[in-house]
Design an enzyme around this catalytic site. Structure first.
Site, PDB file in Angstrom:
ATOM      1  N   GLY A   5      71.849-140.945 -24.172  1.00 10.18           N
ATOM      2  CA  GLY A   5      71.043-140.344 -23.102  1.00 10.18           C
ATOM      3  C   GLY A   5      71.890-139.973 -21.915  1.00 10.18           C
ATOM      4  O   GLY A   5      73.118-139.929 -21.994  1.00 10.18           O
ATOM      5  N   ASN A   6      71.247-139.700 -20.794  1.00  5.23           N
ATOM      6  CA  ASN A   6      71.987-139.391 -19.564  1.00  5.23           C
ATOM      7  C   ASN A   6      71.222-139.931 -18.362  1.00  5.23           C
ATOM      8  O   ASN A   6      70.128-140.469 -18.512  1.00  5.23           O
ATOM      9  CB  ASN A   6      72.258-137.886 -19.450  1.00  5.23           C
ATOM     10  N   GLU A   7      71.804-139.777 -17.196  1.00 10.70           N
ATOM     11  CA  GLU A   7      71.289-140.427 -15.975  1.00 10.70           C
ATOM     12  C   GLU A   7      70.170-139.655 -15.284  1.00 10.70           C
ATOM     13  O   GLU A   7      69.724-140.038 -14.217  1.00 10.70           O
ATOM     14  CB  GLU A   7      72.437-140.584 -14.964  1.00 10.70           C
ATOM     15  N   SER A   8      69.726-138.541 -15.863  1.00 11.95           N
ATOM     16  CA  SER A   8      68.722-137.726 -15.161  1.00 11.95           C
ATOM     17  C   SER A   8      67.440-138.529 -14.911  1.00 11.95           C
ATOM     18  O   SER A   8      66.949-139.212 -15.814  1.00 11.95           O
ATOM     19  CB  SER A   8      68.396-136.491 -15.988  1.00 11.95           C
TER      20      SER A   8
END
Ligand code: CTP
Length: 396
Positions: A208-211
């Site tokens: 995933g990512n930090e958004s």
């Protein structure tokens, strides 16, 4: 945004009046000064004492005291306000307003006002949908009253349907957006993607990512408050808009999002691709949890995801396309290249080089790039203010 604003809250007699002490508490918390005027029947639903305590001001429910002859200068009260919020606005109050009737303190104060007026209707499903009520609402809107449309949900009658007054936080968001003056988007449809993708490795793990989806949610709120139809593609566990979008499309992976965007984009006037999309996904998604001992996590083979934005740019029929670029270095250079490569109409550069900008913050500092035009640099400001300026530049 609401600090030091003078908000006159008008309450008419409906069950949704129970939401008003909380609304007033939120207004005060946001720094607004609040005064309250009630219709006589509103006092059956909410106590003037509660409202006086929450607002920190005496409330007005009668134009004069029959015993002392003391009268309220309703004109002074009306002229005091920077904005008037009538919530709940019952069918009776809306109809009296549309006909300029002045038979109680609320109506006479409203008719004396010179400030902008927002009404939040609240009534039962069939009453709200009645052509007669809709006529009155349209008439008020034509005369400049801003209508905060009721939502869908459980109603006091036991029915589930249209007519439920917006929640206190939603009323507040409408007021905030009102003061930020977004372009009127009535009749326009905005498709907004927001939050990050998750690329599954197995049933419990993902890449995933930090958004956080805060920028996308702010865009959705501003668009909704400006009267647009909002279609919101929302990444799992990302920020929800305060104002309920017309349609929500949950997504997890980039392929889910691609399917949503490609099917909805042809009918949208504006497409804001604010989602943070993973460029790669695991080649294989295991059906069972990968065990540590198996060594299956030592190396993960990846395959490239499609570039959704680029695909949207090539659709034969589409609205204005807006991409977002999050950069940690050489922001302007990378953003210019992305603008050309992805063939979008606008590219919003979100540079993490600036303090207070980018992922997770409530503030942002962005630049707007457009082919053949000078870039526009916006100041560091709240994501809501940024959203208004983006919409006003792009949707004008
Ligand atoms: N985007 C997309 N599909 C992808 C990757 C990105 O639609 N597979 C979109 C994003 O939603 C955003 C824009 O493209 O609107 C730019 O995303 P960004 O991650 O900054 O750029 P990338 O193309 O992924 O390039 P890089 O990771 O090298 O910066």
């Amino acid at each position: 945004m609401l600090a030091k604003k003078r908000v006159l809250v008008g309450i008419s007699g409906g069950i949704a009046a129970y939401k008003m002490p909380e609304t007033i508490r939120l207004l005060k918390k946001a720094g607004a000064e609040v005064k309250v005027v009630l219709s006589p029947s509103a006092c059956d639903f909410v106590s003037p004492l509660s409202l006086a305590v929450c607002s920190g001001n005496p409330v007005t429910s009668e134009l004069f005291d029959v015993h002392t002859g003391h009268w309220v200068n309703h004109v002074e009260l009306a002229l005091w306000a920077d904005i008037m919020l009538i919530a709940p606005a019952t069918a009776k109050t809306l109809s009296s307003m549309a006909q300029a009737h002045t038979d109680n303190a609320l109506l006479v104060t409203w008719l004396s006002s010179r400030c902008p007026v927002l009404v939040a209707p609240a009534m039962d499903h069939d009453m709200w949908l009645s052509p007669l009520v809709q006529d009155q609402v349209r008439r008020l809107a034509q005369h400049g009253t801003q209508v905060i449309p009721p939502g869908h949900g459980a109603l006091a009658s036991g029915l589930i349907g249209e007519g439920r007054m917006q929640e206190p936080s939603q009323l507040l968001r409408h007021l905030e957006c009102f003061f930020l003056k977004p372009t009127n988007l009535w009749g326009k449809t905005l498709l907004i993607s927001s939050g990050g993708t998750r690329e599954a490795l197995d049933p419990v793990r993902f890449l995933g990512n930090e958004s956080t989806g805060k920028m996308g949610a702010a865009l959705a709120d501003v668009a909704k408050a400006a009267g647009a139809t909002v279609w919101f593609a929302q990444g799992k566990n990302s920020q929800e808009p305060v104002l309920t979008p017309d349609r929500v499309f949950p997504f997890q992976s980039a392929l889910d999002l691609q399917q949503i965007m490609e099917s909805q984009a042809p009918a949208a006037d504006y497409i804001f691709m604010a989602a943070a999309v993973a460029d790669y996904r695991p080649k294989k998604v295991e059906s069972q949890k990968i065990k540590k001992q198996s060594g299956g996590l030592n190396q993960i083979d990846l395959t490239e995801n499609p570039d959704i934005l680029k695909g949207l740019a090539g659709l034969p029929k589409r609205g204005t396309l807006v991409g977002f670029a999050l950069e940690t270095e050489h922001g302007m250079q990378h953003a210019r290249q992305k603008l050309d490569r992805k063939m979008v109409d606008f590219l919003v550069l979100n540079s993490m080089e600036h303090e207070g900008a980018g992922l997770g913050h409530d503030t942002n500092k962005v630049s707007i790039l457009q082919p053949g035009n000078e870039e526009i640099h916006l100041p560091l400001q709240s994501k809501l203010q940024t959203a208004v300026q983006l919409i006003n530049t792009i949707c004008s």
